[in-house]
Scaffold this motif. Structure first.
Motif, PDB file in Angstrom:
ATOM      1  N   GLU A 139     -42.192  35.861  45.958  1.00 39.53           N
ATOM      2  CA  GLU A 139     -43.340  35.841  45.050  1.00 39.53           C
ATOM      3  C   GLU A 139     -43.073  34.850  43.920  1.00 39.53           C
ATOM      4  O   GLU A 139     -43.935  34.065  43.536  1.00 39.53           O
ATOM      5  CB  GLU A 139     -43.587  37.232  44.451  1.00 39.53           C
ATOM      6  N   ILE A 140     -41.856  34.908  43.394  1.00 42.18           N
ATOM      7  CA  ILE A 140     -41.516  34.051  42.269  1.00 42.18           C
ATOM      8  C   ILE A 140     -41.435  32.586  42.730  1.00 42.18           C
ATOM      9  O   ILE A 140     -41.927  31.683  42.062  1.00 42.18           O
ATOM     10  CB  ILE A 140     -40.204  34.543  41.610  1.00 42.18           C
ATOM     11  N   ARG A 141     -40.874  32.405  43.914  1.00 43.21           N
ATOM     12  CA  ARG A 141     -40.790  31.038  44.454  1.00 43.21           C
ATOM     13  C   ARG A 141     -42.180  30.459  44.698  1.00 43.21           C
ATOM     14  O   ARG A 141     -42.448  29.302  44.376  1.00 43.21           O
ATOM     15  CB  ARG A 141     -40.025  31.049  45.774  1.00 43.21           C
ATOM     16  N   LYS A 142     -43.033  31.296  45.276  1.00 43.55           N
ATOM     17  CA  LYS A 142     -44.396  30.849  45.552  1.00 43.55           C
ATOM     18  C   LYS A 142     -45.069  30.421  44.255  1.00 43.55           C
ATOM     19  O   LYS A 142     -45.744  29.398  44.188  1.00 43.55           O
ATOM     20  CB  LYS A 142     -45.172  32.012  46.200  1.00 43.55           C
ATOM     21  N   HIS A 143     -44.847  31.201  43.234  1.00 42.95           N
ATOM     22  CA  HIS A 143     -45.432  30.926  41.929  1.00 42.95           C
ATOM     23  C   HIS A 143     -44.971  29.556  41.410  1.00 42.95           C
ATOM     24  O   HIS A 143     -45.732  28.819  40.787  1.00 42.95           O
ATOM     25  CB  HIS A 143     -45.035  32.032  40.955  1.00 42.95           C
ATOM     26  N   LYS A 144     -43.729  29.259  41.676  1.00 42.59           N
ATOM     27  CA  LYS A 144     -43.184  27.970  41.227  1.00 42.59           C
ATOM     28  C   LYS A 144     -43.522  26.845  42.200  1.00 42.59           C
ATOM     29  O   LYS A 144     -43.083  25.719  42.008  1.00 42.59           O
ATOM     30  CB  LYS A 144     -41.654  28.071  41.142  1.00 42.59           C
ATOM     31  N   GLY A 145     -44.211  27.171  43.282  1.00 40.41           N
ATOM     32  CA  GLY A 145     -44.531  26.167  44.285  1.00 40.41           C
ATOM     33  C   GLY A 145     -43.353  25.819  45.177  1.00 40.41           C
ATOM     34  O   GLY A 145     -43.310  24.758  45.784  1.00 40.41           O
ATOM     35  N   GLY A 191     -42.302  41.020  40.062  1.00 40.80           N
ATOM     36  CA  GLY A 191     -43.160  39.924  40.506  1.00 40.80           C
ATOM     37  C   GLY A 191     -44.028  40.260  41.705  1.00 40.80           C
ATOM     38  O   GLY A 191     -44.705  39.405  42.256  1.00 40.80           O
ATOM     39  N   ILE A 192     -44.053  41.529  42.120  1.00 40.58           N
ATOM     40  CA  ILE A 192     -44.799  41.912  43.316  1.00 40.58           C
ATOM     41  C   ILE A 192     -46.166  42.450  42.903  1.00 40.58           C
ATOM     42  O   ILE A 192     -46.264  43.296  42.019  1.00 40.58           O
ATOM     43  CB  ILE A 192     -43.998  42.960  44.120  1.00 40.58           C
ATOM     44  N   ALA A 216     -50.905  40.603  33.592  1.00 39.66           N
ATOM     45  CA  ALA A 216     -50.428  41.741  34.392  1.00 39.66           C
ATOM     46  C   ALA A 216     -48.903  41.689  34.497  1.00 39.66           C
ATOM     47  O   ALA A 216     -48.321  40.604  34.402  1.00 39.66           O
ATOM     48  CB  ALA A 216     -51.033  41.681  35.790  1.00 39.66           C
ATOM     49  N   PRO A 217     -48.274  42.831  34.695  1.00 41.75           N
ATOM     50  CA  PRO A 217     -46.804  42.855  34.733  1.00 41.75           C
ATOM     51  C   PRO A 217     -46.201  41.946  35.805  1.00 41.75           C
ATOM     52  O   PRO A 217     -45.164  41.311  35.558  1.00 41.75           O
ATOM     53  CB  PRO A 217     -46.465  44.323  35.017  1.00 41.75           C
TER      54      PRO A 217
END
Lengths: 252, 485, 438
Positions: A105-111, B442-443, A71-72
């Protein structure tokens, strides 16, 4: 960084990309040029995962993962960034809410932990300064009421704050006057380092005076028909695209 | 700027419970009247509340008028015929003698209000909101009463006001919404059981937000509350209203009346977050919300502002209105109405310009999802003598899914050539391009939709008090969850 | 109620009379059916949502005589020169009190198969054609429509077979006389088959101060890929009543332009209903209403988006002076399947006097989600600063006002693509604005 293999894509049943092969390594800047309608913007949108485009064949390997089915928003979190040719206006959504959500969101993804309000503000101030932007724009709605130049600068501000691995700039130079162009180029050069990469999609050579590409590719009728170094762009500027088109066996 | 950031992304998180979470029933002993409506019942209601004779007569007059008129049918709503004889017109938690303090309130009831998130206990109220809570038909507790009394502010249940401040009630009740106004207003006038009463004396700025929470609990019970707010010259008050009801698979009727009176230089701000049970996904059950709300800007330079966030009820029929009688008076209406599944909303406002240099603003945002229908219906009337009246109306609709409807029915009646009236309306869907843009940063799609919807409603949320705005945004996320795939 | 019954009886009596005068023809059963419906129907009142701003009771106060009843009367032919459109070659059809006048009309040569004619004539010469095309769909809802059907007699008919183009515009001139208080009831039909083109200009005029009642029904069918432009210039006498219902049905890829240009009549009510029954249709509705004195001008439009990918655009502008009253009600319906609809509507009115008034009711009813729809309505006065500015340059008050009004309505007038007609409309506007007053 990214490896595109034999990529085919359709829009509403018409094949636009007809087998693209391209490899971009960390530290590189690639320019993709070509006449109108050659598929440049399609390529940018397909890489970002726009749903109107259907990948019919081929692979996109981004950081060792095939992202064709991704997904995008997942792609974005993986570190792929698209600076839009026509940045969208979103009434009522402030830049700050929007950007902070995206960063987290991006930070969460990277933990990683969420950014604090204080750090966020500092980050925005710092990056806005690079682009000579007034940081008050952060409280305005995303792109709403922005001039064309402001929208493009806002895209670069997002690039700098989100700090992705791969930046795809879709005609970011279009509609900019020379001063704005310099600022945008300055922003992109600030972003660039040995660990990330940039794909510049552009119609004109102009931008390449300020962002020096390592490679230049010519896209025509959905295929890369010629590749070279920055001199190829200069040659295109001088001679236009006709001579390349004439070299093509299938050209009419 | 930092405020921008404070309002924040927190709002978008935390909406995992997509079902109606206020749908519990409180197991409490109720004092109920038999079903049906007649003069006896009305006398009994009046007697139950120890009302003076004039009040009983007033109710009966309304009832007799009600018998002569028909239910209105012009709104874009459909429902099965309501059997008014099969409803209960009075239900109250039992053992409710005069409450001296909160300690005397049934603990079960207190627990209910706690579940609803209402800070009933004074010591818990850090936000400075004075609360009147109406449970089924009666007011159970009014907080901060003594603090307010020091300033001469009266904030109590309407029943109490009828007994204690009879002259004020007599003077104003029905002065804005007459007993004969419309079908539901007449019904309410006959059987109203409780509600809130606010009186702000001359020159007083009410130091805190006043708030009422309404809750329907008993089965087959209609709720008919009545609110009356009077702001004397140079006064100010901000009033909030919230409501919830248990999940039941039969429809329940709620027919309320709100009357506002603003004298010279006075300002009344009235905010509603309406979250009655909307019925289940198949459209079963839910509240019929037929409400008459009207304010009059009686004095010069007065102002009345309605802000509403409507996410609940299976049917909403309500048009909070302003009569701009005083010169230079101002009326405002800010509304977000969300419908999902089988909900129906026909809501809007009326701005009646009578005084000179009067000004009104209407901002309406309708969001339709599922199989719902959402209509804006609004009247802007400029009378013959209302010179230099100005109105601006903006009505935007957003559609989510192709089974729903969004409708706009403005009425502009202009009888004065110096008027400037502008109405704009747009209808659009949640833009795929907007979602893609947010995705690309990223949302997730769900968050993107919430963000876009909240952005769409921002002009209205900005007019709500802070805590209400947060609640409203959460409600929005809950009621729209899963609408866009 | 009594008044209404009396006037109904009046028309029904006239119908008996009519049956004696008019010989049997193909409309006989239609009329009979209509008379029963008329008898059982009620005239609309202000309690009807669609008529809440227009009271028709003045119309019921008069006893008008259906014009076919005094056809035989010797009448001086009206002078039509002043109504003709200068320097424009047209097919001219003239109706006097709703009845075709051959002497005054001038229909040019047309390609084989094209019909430009009148209903009465065709009912005699080509009854099959009329039976096929005179649909009863336009007999819906109210007493006025039934009343028209009760006395079905004449009207204009334009038929364009597939792939044909009518080069010259058709000018249909309806003149009402000032004797006999006529009830004039045109029944008009336009049928444009696939890939056709035509411009039709209808005009309704009456001599000054004469009292009569025009009650029109018009059916327009625009088939695939056809381009039809329909103008209506309503310049009736200020004592006349005018009710018009026009039903349009459009098929795929067609383009239809409608202009309603209203200047005259005491009470005018226009219903313009169009159904977009195919994909890629384009519809433009333009309107202009200039009201003075005690005129009441009402426009109701209804655009039914029944299929996807269509565009409709509506622009109505009004100027109201003295005690004139304007009404605009515009409804846009987008059906559930009509995705990708673009529908725009704008209604702007200027009130020039303290006693003028306007009721506007723009409505959107939308059931499809992928649409772009908007409407806007404004009511205001002329820009005072601009007015002052112009006058400060030495321009008279009247000219300054006229200048600003013309500027205000220019975006409607400039959409008239036939220059000579635009000229005529401009002249009419000028006359209207400079009528003896003050």
């Amino acid at each position: 960084m990214i490896k595109i293999k034999n990529l085919h894509a359709n829009v509403e049943g018409t094949e636009i990309l007809k087998g693209i092969d391209l490899e971009v390594n960390p530290g590189e800047i690639h320019a993709i040029m070509g006449p109108n309608g050659s598929g440049k913007s399609t390529l940018a949108n397909v890489l970002a995962g726009h749903e109107s485009y259907e990948v019919t064949e081929g692979e996109i390997i981004f950081e060792n993962k095939n992202i064709v089915e991704m997904a995008p928003d997942e792609r974005a979190r993986e570190g792929l960034f698209l600076a839009f040719q026509y940045p969208i206006e979103i009434p009522g959504v402030s830049n700050s809410v929007f950007l902070k959500t995206a960063i987290n969101e991006i930070r969460k993804h990277k933990g990683e932990e969420e950014i604090s309000a204080k750090d966020f503000l500092a980050l925005i101030r710092e990056k806005a300064e690079v682009l000579g932007m007034d940081s008050s724009l952060i409280s305005r709605s995303v792109n709403q009421g922005f001039s064309g130049g402001e929208k493009k600068r806002n895209e670069i501000l997002q690039l700098l704050t989100l700090n992705p691995k791969l930046a795809i700039l879709d005609e970011t130079d279009s509609g900019l006057d020379i001063d704005a162009l310099k600022i945008v180029a300055h922003g992109v050069n600030k972003f660039k380092n040995d660990n990330n990469a940039v794909i510049l999609v552009t119609h004109y050579q102009r931008l390449l005076d300020y962002i020096i590409p390592d490679f230049v590719h010519v896209l025509y009728k959905g295929k890369i028909v010629k590749s070279g170094d920055k001199n190829l762009a200069l040659e295109l500027e001088e001679r236009g695209y006709d001579w390349i088109i004439k070299e093509q066996p299938q050209a009419v | 700027m930092s405020e921008e950031i404070r309002e924040d992304i927190k709002l978008i998180e935390d909406h995992t419970s997509q079902e109606y979470k206020y749908g519990f029933v409180t197991d409490i002993e109720e004092d109920e009247f038999p079903k049906g409506l007649n003069e006896d019942i009305i006398r009994k209601i009046s007697a139950k509340k120890n009302e003076p004779e004039w009040m009983t007569e007033w109710r009966l007059k309304a009832y007799r008028h009600w018998l002569t008129i028909k239910e209105p049918n012009w709104a874009k709503i459909h429902h099965e015929k309501i059997d008014y004889q099969n409803l209960r017109y009075y239900a109250a938690p039992k053992k409710k003698p005069e409450l001296e303090s909160l300690d005397q309130v049934d603990p079960e009831l207190l627990a209910t209000f706690e579940k609803l998130g209402i800070p009933l206990e004074e010591q818990k109220i850090l936000s400075g909101v004075a609360v009147d809570a109406v449970f089924d038909s009666v007011s159970v507790a009014t907080t901060f009463k003594s603090t307010l009394a020091e300033k001469g502010i009266i904030f109590c249940s309407i029943s109490e006001a009828i007994r204690e401040h009879s002259e004020l009630v007599k003077k104003y009740m029905g002065s804005v919404v007459p007993q004969t106004d419309n079908y539901f207003a007449a019904l309410n006038s006959a059987v109203f059981s409780d509600g809130s009463f606010v009186y702000i004396p001359k020159g007083v700025r009410c130091p805190m937000e006043l708030s009422t929470y309404f809750r329907i609990n008993a089965m087959d019970t209609g709720q008919f509350e009545r609110t009356l707010i009077i702001a004397e010259d140079d006064s100010y008050v901000s009033y909030l209203e919230g409501c919830t009801a248990p999940m039941r698979d039969t429809n329940q009727l709620h027919a309320a009346i709100v009357e506002l009176v603003a004298h010279e230089n006075a300002e009344i701000k009235y905010s509603t977050v309406q979250n009655w049970f909307p019925g289940d996904k198949q459209g079963k059950g839910g509240i019929y919300n037929f409400v008459t709300k009207r304010g009059i800007c009686k004095g010069n330079n007065s102002k009345i502002s309605w802000t509403q966030v409507e996410t609940g009820s299976s049917i909403t029929w309500k048009y909070p209105s302003c009569i701009l009688q005083g010169d230079n008076s101002v009326g405002e209406f800010y509304s977000v109405a969300v419908t999902n599944n089988y909900q129906q909303a026909d809501t809007g406002t009326k701005m009646i310009h009578l005084g000179k240099n009067t000004k009104s603003t209407i901002i309406s945002k309708g969001i339709s999802a599922g199989r719902s229908n959402n209509s804006y219906r609004g009247l802007v009337k400029v009378g013959k003598n209302a010179s230099n009246a100005r109105n601006f109306s903006q009505c935007d609709s957003m559609l989510m899914g192709d089974q729903c409807g969004a409708h706009t029915f403005p009425y502009l009646e202009i009888d004065n050539s110096s008027a400037t009236v502008e109405h704009e309306a747009t209808t659009s869907k949640v833009g795929e391009d907007q979602i893609f843009y947010l995705n690309q940063r990223g949302i997730s799609t769900e968050d993107a939709v919430n963000m876009i919807v909240n952005g769409f409603c921002k002009e209205v949320f900005n007019n709500l008090p802070m805590e209400f705005a947060v609640e409203a945004q959460k409600l929005l996320a809950i009621s729209l969850e899963g609408s866009v795939g | 109620m009594n008044k209404e019954n009396n006037i109904k009886d009046w028309y029904l009596e006239n119908f008996n009379q009519f049956n004696k005068v008019v010989s049997d023809d193909i409309f006989k059963s239609l009329r009979k059916e209509a008379s029963a419906k008329f008898e059982n129907s009620d005239f609309p009142t202000k309690k009807d949502e669609e008529w809440k701003y227009t009271s028709i009771s003045p119309i019921l106060n008069h006893e008008f005589t259906p014009s076919p009843l005094f056809m035989g009367d010797k009448e001086v032919l009206p002078i039509i020169d002043k109504y003709l459109i200068k320097d424009l070659e047209v097919h001219l059809l003239v109706f006097v009190n709703g009845i075709f006048n051959k002497e005054l009309s001038k229909i040019g040569e047309v390609e084989n198969g094209i019909i430009i004619d009148n209903l009465y004539n065709l009912s005699k010469n080509n009854p099959e054609f009329i039976s096929e095309h005179l649909s009863t769909k336009n007999d819906t809802n109210n007493s006025f429509n039934f009343l028209n059907n009760v006395f079905t007699y004449d009207g204009f008919v334009v038929y364009i077979p597939k792939n044909k183009v009518i080069e010259k515009p058709i000018h249909v001139l309806n003149i009402a006389s000032n004797i006999n208080k006529p009830l004039v009831q045109p029944r008009n039909i336009v049928i444009a088959e696939a890939n056709t083109e035509a411009n039709i200009i209808t005009e309704y005029v009456g001599t000054e101060k004469s009292e009569y009642f025009t009650n029109i029904l018009t059916d327009i069918s625009v088939d695939e890929n056809s381009h039809i432009t329909f103008f209506k210039l309503q310049n009736e006498s200020n004592a006349a009543y005018h009710i018009d219902k026009t039903e349009i049905i459009q098929k795929a890829s067609s383009v239809f332009n409608h202009f309603s240009l209203s200047f005259g009549s005491r009470i005018a009510r226009n219903d313009i209903n169009t159904k977009l029954d195919g994909e890629n249709i384009e519809t433009h509705l333009y309107g202009l209403y200039l009201g003075n004195e005690e005129q009441h001008i009402d426009h109701h439009t209804f655009i039914d988006h029944a299929k996807p990918n269509c565009m409709s655009n509506e622009l109505y502008k009004g100027i109201l002076d003295d005690k004139a009253h304007g009404v605009f009600s515009g409804k846009i319906l987008v059906n559930q399947i009509a995705q990708k609809t673009n529908a725009f509507q704008s209604n702007k009115s200027v009130l020039l006097s303290d006693e003028a008034s306007i009721d506007a009711k723009p409505q959107l009813e939308i059931y499809a989600d992928d649409v772009k729809c908007s409407h806007g309505a404004t009511v205001g006065k002329l820009d005072e600063q601009a007015y002052f500015y112009i006058r400060s340059r030495g321009v008279s008050a009247e000219s300054a006002r006229s200048m600003l009004i013309r500027a205000f309505i220019d975006d409607v007038v400039s959409e008239i693509k036939i220059d000579q007609l635009k000229e005529k409309v401009s002249d009419t506007i000028f006359e209207h604005l400079h009528r003896e007053k003050f």
